[in-house]
Design an enzyme around this catalytic site. Structure first.
Site, PDB file in Angstrom:
ATOM      1  N   ALA A  31       1.140  -4.768   2.411  1.00 30.51           N
ATOM      2  CA  ALA A  31       0.371  -5.993   2.566  1.00 30.51           C
ATOM      3  C   ALA A  31       0.087  -6.602   1.195  1.00 30.51           C
ATOM      4  O   ALA A  31      -0.284  -5.893   0.256  1.00 30.51           O
ATOM      5  CB  ALA A  31      -0.944  -5.706   3.288  1.00 30.51           C
ATOM      6  N   GLU A  74      -1.988   3.512  -0.481  1.00 24.98           N
ATOM      7  CA  GLU A  74      -3.222   2.744  -0.306  1.00 24.98           C
ATOM      8  C   GLU A  74      -4.373   3.223  -1.183  1.00 24.98           C
ATOM      9  O   GLU A  74      -5.189   2.423  -1.663  1.00 24.98           O
ATOM     10  CB  GLU A  74      -3.652   2.778   1.171  1.00 24.98           C
ATOM     11  CG  GLU A  74      -2.831   1.892   2.089  1.00 24.98           C
ATOM     12  CD  GLU A  74      -1.557   2.554   2.594  1.00 24.98           C
ATOM     13  OE1 GLU A  74      -0.896   1.984   3.478  1.00 24.98           O
ATOM     14  OE2 GLU A  74      -1.214   3.655   2.096  1.00 24.98           O
TER      15      GLU A  74
END
Length: 255
Positions: free
Chosen positions: A64, A133
């Site tokens: 993302a 992440e």
């Protein structure tokens, strides 16, 4: 300008991420485009298989785009960004047609989660998988700790998510996460997809639903889809619909 394209090659559909300058990282607009293309593919009875590909060799998808979510409030991040991405990836996983993920470059974070939502995967030799992440203070949010846990051994997911390590194509093949390693993964996927055209589309669809019901991929919906398909072919269903339209009491035969 569109950054997610839908191309139709006979009975084969291809959804292609096209933002190589950003390593094909998802933005809000890309997620929405992707979802729209999935709906279009689902409605096309002449399409028997879908490939998910990406432009460029550096990255299949780097996850993302941090600029798309970095300034969101905690509530917006959880309610909209995470849930929307999860909904769209679930939509891909539950597509009635078989899906091949073409991992032409690195698949990180959301990119790995995108690949996991495909039915099978073909991977380039130098591509790697990762869940990075924690490097930016977040956790996997688009099924990286859930769907991926059904596809990879627990220690391997922890290796990526807790220790920041990358997994090579060779290891991914050993784990069965990828079906094949190929110098030209897109061409390899096309050859695999060509075999689907020789099969019964309905049998393939039902087999996919049965497998998903068995492995826990939206089990409830899969069971109801299978049951509804069976009852829709019954004489009782036809009698029920006809009686409703004729405004009379149905006479069921049990057939």
């Amino acid at each position: 300008m569109s950054t997610v394209h839908l191309e139709i090659h006979g009975q084969l559909a291809e959804i292609r991420l096209d933002n190589p300058a950003k390593l094909n990282a998802f933005t809000v607009a890309m997620l929405q485009e992707f979802a729209g293309h999935l709906d279009a593919v689902e409605r096309r009875a002449d399409i028997t298989c879908l490939m998910v590909t990406a432009e460029g060799e550096r990255a299949f998808c780097a996850g993302a785009d941090i600029n798309a979510w970095g300034d969101l409030s905690p509530a917006e991040f959880a309610r909209h960004w995470v849930r929307e991405g999860h909904r769209i990836f679930d939509r891909l996983a539950r597509l009635a047609k078989p899906v091949i993920g073409v991992i032409s470059g690195h698949a990180f974070g959301g990119g790995l989660e995108l690949a996991a939502a495909c039915d099978i995967r073909v991977m380039a030799p130098k591509a790697t998988l990762a869940l990075p992440e924690a490097h930016v203070g977040i956790v996997p949010g688009w099924s990286g700790t859930q769907r991926l846990a059904r596809l990879l051994p627990e220690p391997v997911i922890k290796e990526m998510a807790l220790f920041g390590r990358r997994i090579s194509a060779e290891r991914a093949l050993q784990f069965g996460f990828v079906a094949e390693i190929a110098d030209d993964p897109r061409q390899a996927a096309i050859e695999i997809a060509a075999k689907v055209t020789d099969l019964s589309p309905r049998a393939v669809e039902v087999a996919k639903f049965m497998i998903h019901a068995g492995c826990g991929e939206d089990q409830g919906a899969m069971i109801e889809a299978l049951g509804s398909a069976a009852i829709a072919a019954s004489a009782d269903r036809n009698e029920g619909v006809t009686a409703f339209r004729d405004k009379r009491k149905p006479v069921f035969s049990g057939q």
